[in-house]
Write a protein that holds these residues in place. Sequence first.
Motif, mmCIF file in Angstrom:
data_model
loop_
_atom_site.group_PDB
_atom_site.id
_atom_site.type_symbol
_atom_site.label_atom_id
_atom_site.label_comp_id
_atom_site.label_asym_id
_atom_site.label_seq_id
_atom_site.Cartn_x
_atom_site.Cartn_y
_atom_site.Cartn_z
ATOM 1 N N PHE A 229 0.797 -1.090 0.023
ATOM 2 C CA PHE A 229 0.075 0.043 0.037
ATOM 3 C C PHE A 229 0.994 1.407 -0.003
ATOM 4 C CE2 PHE A 229 -3.426 2.836 1.740
ATOM 5 C CZ PHE A 229 -4.070 2.809 1.053
ATOM 6 N N SER A 230 2.047 1.050 0.341
ATOM 7 C CA SER A 230 3.150 2.160 0.332
ATOM 8 C C SER A 230 3.325 2.676 -1.063
ATOM 9 C CB SER A 230 4.350 2.026 1.277
ATOM 10 O OG SER A 230 5.021 1.254 0.545
ATOM 11 N N ARG A 232 1.241 3.180 -2.963
ATOM 12 C CA ARG A 232 -0.017 4.391 -3.041
ATOM 13 C C ARG A 232 0.305 5.545 -2.524
ATOM 14 N NH1 ARG A 232 -4.208 6.506 -5.765
ATOM 15 N NH2 ARG A 232 -5.857 6.978 -4.409
ATOM 16 N N THR A 233 0.578 5.240 -1.120
ATOM 17 C CA THR A 233 0.716 6.626 -0.192
ATOM 18 C C THR A 233 1.860 7.240 -0.094
ATOM 19 O OG1 THR A 233 1.619 4.978 1.470
ATOM 20 C CG2 THR A 233 -0.808 5.082 1.564
ATOM 21 N N LEU A 234 2.952 6.599 -0.731
ATOM 22 C CA LEU A 234 4.127 7.587 -0.950
ATOM 23 C C LEU A 234 3.903 8.394 -2.107
ATOM 24 C CD1 LEU A 234 6.913 5.036 -0.402
ATOM 25 C CD2 LEU A 234 6.508 7.041 0.961
ATOM 26 N N LEU A 236 0.763 9.883 -2.842
ATOM 27 C CA LEU A 236 -0.101 10.722 -2.188
ATOM 28 C C LEU A 236 0.527 11.706 -1.474
ATOM 29 C CD1 LEU A 236 -3.032 8.462 -0.473
ATOM 30 C CD2 LEU A 236 -3.222 9.987 -2.492
ATOM 31 N N THR A 237 1.538 11.388 -0.707
ATOM 32 C CA THR A 237 2.377 12.280 0.277
ATOM 33 C C THR A 237 3.569 12.749 -0.804
ATOM 34 O OG1 THR A 237 3.632 10.525 1.033
ATOM 35 C CG2 THR A 237 1.870 11.055 2.352
ATOM 36 N N GLU A 239 5.954 11.837 -2.032
ATOM 37 C CA GLU A 239 7.495 11.275 -1.875
ATOM 38 C C GLU A 239 7.769 10.315 -2.943
ATOM 39 O OE1 GLU A 239 8.226 9.935 2.486
ATOM 40 O OE2 GLU A 239 6.175 10.186 2.677
ATOM 41 N N TYR A 248 9.660 1.711 -7.732
ATOM 42 C CA TYR A 248 9.522 1.568 -6.331
ATOM 43 C C TYR A 248 9.040 -0.048 -6.063
ATOM 44 C CZ TYR A 248 7.978 2.082 -1.691
ATOM 45 O OH TYR A 248 7.525 1.879 -0.091
ATOM 46 N N TYR B 92 -6.706 15.320 5.310
ATOM 47 C CA TYR B 92 -6.533 14.284 6.269
ATOM 48 C C TYR B 92 -6.044 14.967 7.628
ATOM 49 C CZ TYR B 92 -6.003 10.650 2.710
ATOM 50 O OH TYR B 92 -6.211 9.661 1.498
ATOM 51 N N ILE B 124 -4.613 10.295 8.343
ATOM 52 C CA ILE B 124 -3.420 9.984 7.712
ATOM 53 C C ILE B 124 -1.942 9.647 8.883
ATOM 54 C CG2 ILE B 124 -2.277 12.298 7.586
ATOM 55 C CD1 ILE B 124 -1.139 11.468 5.070
ATOM 56 N N GLN B 126 1.822 9.534 9.620
ATOM 57 C CA GLN B 126 3.022 9.830 8.524
ATOM 58 C C GLN B 126 4.349 9.420 9.360
ATOM 59 O OE1 GLN B 126 3.063 12.848 5.831
ATOM 60 N NE2 GLN B 126 1.468 13.627 7.117
ATOM 61 N N LEU B 129 6.380 4.353 7.249
ATOM 62 C CA LEU B 129 5.444 4.615 5.932
ATOM 63 C C LEU B 129 4.274 5.115 6.078
ATOM 64 C CD1 LEU B 129 6.004 0.833 4.336
ATOM 65 C CD2 LEU B 129 7.154 3.098 3.734
ATOM 66 N N PRO B 130 4.138 6.151 5.087
ATOM 67 C CA PRO B 130 2.700 6.903 5.267
ATOM 68 C C PRO B 130 1.409 5.651 5.122
ATOM 69 C CG PRO B 130 3.526 7.361 3.268
ATOM 70 C CD PRO B 130 4.678 6.487 3.852
ATOM 71 N N ASN B 131 0.225 6.066 5.700
ATOM 72 C CA ASN B 131 -0.865 5.202 5.711
ATOM 73 C C ASN B 131 -1.993 6.356 5.878
ATOM 74 O OD1 ASN B 131 -1.824 2.553 5.560
ATOM 75 N ND2 ASN B 131 -0.343 1.788 6.792
ATOM 76 N N VAL B 132 -3.066 5.940 4.984
ATOM 77 C CA VAL B 132 -4.381 6.643 4.975
ATOM 78 C C VAL B 132 -5.625 5.764 5.042
ATOM 79 C CG1 VAL B 132 -3.090 8.356 3.482
ATOM 80 C CG2 VAL B 132 -4.105 6.453 2.270
ATOM 81 N N THR B 177 -2.510 -0.932 6.542
ATOM 82 C CA THR B 177 -3.303 -1.387 5.495
ATOM 83 C C THR B 177 -2.876 -2.729 5.079
ATOM 84 O OG1 THR B 177 -3.798 0.887 5.267
ATOM 85 C CG2 THR B 177 -4.581 -0.540 3.414
ATOM 86 N N MET B 179 -3.427 -5.132 1.478
ATOM 87 C CA MET B 179 -4.015 -5.086 0.099
ATOM 88 C C MET B 179 -4.607 -6.623 -0.181
ATOM 89 S SD MET B 179 -2.051 -2.424 -2.172
ATOM 90 C CE MET B 179 -3.270 -2.627 -3.423
#
Lengths: 321, 321
Positions: A229-230, A232-234, A236-237, A239, A248, B92, B124, B126, B129-132, B177, B179
């Motif tokens: 899922f990172s 995706r989220t990296l 969104l942020t 990065e 990646y 977020y 979110i 942070q 690893l970021p997660n949402v 999260t 998947m």
Amino acid sequence: MPAQLIALDWGTSSLRAYKLGPGGQVLEQRSLASGIMHLPSEPRLIAGVHCSDGFELAFDSACGDWLEAQPHLPVIACGMVGSAQGWGQAPYRNTPVDVAGLGQALHKVRSLRGVEVHIVPGVIEQVGLPNVMRGEETQVLGVLQSLPAGGELLIGLPGSHSKWVEVVDGCITHFDTFMTGELFAVLSKHSLLGRTQKSAGQFQAEAFDRGVQVARSGDGRRGVLSTLFSARTLGLTAELTAEQQPDYLSGLLIGHELAGLPDRARTTPIILVGAAALCARYQRALARCGFSHVSLAQAASERGLWQLALAAGLTQPAIEA
Amino acid sequence: MPAQLIALDWGTSSLRAYKLGPGGQVLEQRSLASGIMHLPSEPRLIAGVHCSDGFELAFDSACGDWLEAQPHLPVIACGMVGSAQGWGQAPYRNTPVDVAGLGQALHKVRSLRGVEVHIVPGVIEQVGLPNVMRGEETQVLGVLQSLPAGGELLIGLPGSHSKWVEVVDGCITHFDTFMTGELFAVLSKHSLLGRTQKSAGQFQAEAFDRGVQVARSGDGRRGVLSTLFSARTLGLTAELTAEQQPDYLSGLLIGHELAGLPDRARTTPIILVGAAALCARYQRALARCGFSHVSLAQAASERGLWQLALAAGLTQPAIEA
């Protein structure tokens, strides 16, 4: 120069044909898209017979003209062509397997031209979860030919279904399969992760390395289902750019694959066999994960097929002048 | 009975609408396929205006008649409707987050009818690893409403992207999260594994349990990239029928997900929220993996939305008679 052997590396999605001369040197080679799941279907005349069999058609396209010129050339083949969905089923041999000895266990299929195609058996491991290979056993033998006999090594064959094969004194003692390449393909094409990816045109080294690092990190210990899922989220942020996301993901998956290798792999010589660009990724990731004894091998399939044909008496070694 | 609130749970693939009465009781509910990635596109008149906006059209289909009858009903919505691809972006909130306090941070979008739609912000994390999440924060609040205040718990929300949310004293302190659901879907539809699968019509408990067990075993420690291939090889060795393969894969993936939970999850109360059949699978797998304090929660979204509307002053609590 007259040929001595036709060698076929016939997998699920492709068919590579080699015309080999004295000592196994490659006189000519061809690559066709006629893997066993992508056989031709347009009927035509082969050796005077109207033929609609996909295996015969692909075989004829691959080397019919070579056989016209030298009708008695022996033929050997490895890969999924020997599976239950193949041309003829060459039963698996159980581990531990002396790979050079597989030449004594070839399965024969007679083609329309009357030529016998000798199919190399695959290998099955039934200790713990079952595992199978078809084609890689031949590449392993090809790798071993270029090395001093004896000792332990780990042969990595990256691909859709990467294999890691432990070899001790010329025997396959254990192997694992990682569905890394296929997972990368289906996630990129069919999952949420693919929606924000863009092709970069060139290798995004920093993003790849970051993926490898995440797989090795504390986050990585939760497993790939979580770290995926990172990708995706990296994004969104901010990065990771859209262009960085594919590499990646590639680094992340390869990193998780390497994390699944046994600890002893860190001190065993590792040899990589496969497509150059993919092997370069694995070599880079291995270095970052602290595997220090890594080298590359070339032309493993055709060398292995030559050795098996020698062992089976289908051809003769080069005679020293 | 007059309604007090329209509550929308508006995700990527579906839109669920609730007409809530005194105390948050559900007077009526609807489920539409108009998730934000599947909005209607057929233009029509809404409040006398020719409209082609997908969000307006879906909103009107979901609750236009409820608003005709009671034009001043407040509206609250959670889920991907508040994302960058949604109707209005509700930024977020960072962890740790007091979920009840999210009612103070609603983002407003004015609809064609003049009604304001109050959108719940996502959360979110942070750290690392970021997660949402978007929508799950509301379900977490709904779960908390039915429990004594305070303490630690782990809320599992299985789905395409399963969330595991750690809650301490009403605050989301951390979440992960996985998947899992999406991976199951893409592998079944688009990978080699799907080719040999057949639908069984009913749950194959033994195969599911075997998948869970493999994920927990020594083989499982190599990671899911490695164990996945067993969904194929156990078919080759006749240990799994085609009908058993889907539930084996399901158990395998869920087992790997659970293996990624932190050790402290074994002693923390776990509450599952989600579709009943899926929660039953997770409950079964959790029991087999030694998680002992597991219970189920119902109607979490609509309860959470009601609580947030109360906190925002959009509606009033029921008055005791």
